[in-house]
Write an enzyme that holds these catalytic residues in place. Structure first.
Site, mmCIF file in Angstrom:
data_model
loop_
_atom_site.group_PDB
_atom_site.id
_atom_site.type_symbol
_atom_site.label_atom_id
_atom_site.label_comp_id
_atom_site.label_asym_id
_atom_site.label_seq_id
_atom_site.Cartn_x
_atom_site.Cartn_y
_atom_site.Cartn_z
ATOM 1 N N ASP A 89 -17.223 -28.423 -31.921
ATOM 2 C CA ASP A 89 -16.852 -29.487 -32.836
ATOM 3 C C ASP A 89 -16.026 -30.505 -32.073
ATOM 4 O O ASP A 89 -15.475 -30.207 -31.013
ATOM 5 C CB ASP A 89 -16.058 -28.941 -34.026
ATOM 6 C CG ASP A 89 -16.132 -29.870 -35.236
ATOM 7 O OD1 ASP A 89 -17.041 -29.691 -36.071
ATOM 8 O OD2 ASP A 89 -15.292 -30.789 -35.332
ATOM 9 N N ARG B 140 -4.765 -40.669 -44.547
ATOM 10 C CA ARG B 140 -4.707 -39.579 -43.570
ATOM 11 C C ARG B 140 -3.763 -39.875 -42.406
ATOM 12 O O ARG B 140 -3.237 -38.951 -41.795
ATOM 13 C CB ARG B 140 -6.109 -39.274 -43.057
ATOM 14 C CG ARG B 140 -6.994 -38.650 -44.129
ATOM 15 C CD ARG B 140 -8.296 -38.127 -43.573
ATOM 16 N NE ARG B 140 -9.098 -37.491 -44.617
ATOM 17 C CZ ARG B 140 -10.263 -36.908 -44.411
ATOM 18 N NH1 ARG B 140 -10.782 -36.883 -43.178
ATOM 19 N NH2 ARG B 140 -10.937 -36.358 -45.394
#
Length: 291
Positions: free
Chosen positions: A161, A61
């Site tokens: 979030d 990632r």
């Protein structure tokens, strides 16, 4: 389902390098020492515990980001994060897992509709917090349920979030038609717009429903902002990433924001055994704060 047309919903890809940007070759292998640095960073910043099995995920990632910034190693990138808050947020966005879908674990929404909301029918206003909302499917599901049961009565949803990337997706309320599979057809037609022409294959949550949700970036591993008191808190599919001590701290932070008699929802794979003894189990994964 009503239709939406034209190019008004098209957005440029986020985080892409400009056309003139030179992208270098593959970065070197992520060493065990470098992996430990990123693992400790994620635990310190977000309370997220990463096992050794996550090493390849971290390497994969972050590799594209290293190429984008033309950095020669993961260590150089880590050193940058220590003084670059914006880049730190980008790294956290890349390393957090965000998987969700509409009407996930439907028993919770049935309980909300059949038990919780009828109990609160005399209240002037009902507030629900989706505390790990990811790309928005959970709060939009909640909004559909509340709209169906309460109509134009006062209700609010706060959705939060850690990742700013998924929050931007959530605010847009734009999804592929495959994402609509969990939405009952009647609700899909009532609350969503189907894309046509250049928007073929996507749908969008209608603006009046999107406007009922307040999306915010909140780190559950930090001091809570002033967001008021809630009747129901959904904290689903996030505790699995925390160790026991972090779970205790997170629940302790959230408890003051749940009104006496309010409900606390976990995912079906989670429980509060050894985490908290204030909240009382009502059903598996559903807890209530004593009134």
């Amino acid at each position: 389902m009503n239709r939406m047309a034209g190019n008004t919903l098209l957005h440029p890809a986020q985080g892409q390098a400009p056309a003139h940007h030179k992208v270098t070759g593959l970065p070197g292998q992520l060493s065990d020492q470098e992996f430990r640095l990123f693992r400790e960073m994620m635990f310190s910043h977000a309370g997220i515990s990463m096992s050794d099995a996550k090493k390849q995920l971290v390497a994969g990632r972050l590799a594209k980001r290293l190429r984008h910034l033309e950095l020669e190693s993961y260590r150089v990138y880590f050193d940058r994060l220590r003084h670059d808050k914006a880049e730190m947020q980008t790294a956290v966005d890349l390393l957090t897992t965000n998987e969700t879908y509409f009407f996930r674990e439907p028993k919770h929404f049935n309980f909300l509709k059949e038990v919780v909301l009828p109990e609160m029918r005399q209240q002037a206003n009902i507030r629900i917090w989706s505390a790990a909302c990811s790309s928005g499917e959970e709060p939009y599901t909640l909004a559909m349920v509340l709209s169906e049961v309460l109509g134009n009565r006062r209700w609010e949803i706060v959705a939060s979030d850690l990742s700013t990337r998924v929050l931007e997706h959530a605010r847009q309320g734009r999804y592929t038609m495959e994402d609509a599979n969990g939405i009952p057809p009647g609700l899909l037609g009532k609350y969503c717009l189907k894309g046509v022409g250049s928007q073929e294959g996507v749908f969008m949550i209608k603006q009046d429903l999107r406007a009922r949700i307040d999306f915010r970036q909140i780190n559950l591993n930090a001091t809570m902002p002033d967001i008021g008191i809630f009747d129901v808190i959904f904290l689903r599919n996030v505790m699995i990433y925390f160790d026991l001590d972090t779970k205790r701290q997170v629940v302790q932070r959230l408890l003051p924001l749940l009104r006496p008699g309010g409900y606390f929802m976990l995912s079906h794979s989670e429980n509060l055994n050894g985490v908290n003894n204030v909240l009382k189990s009502v059903r598996p994964s559903i807890y209530r704060k004593p009134g």
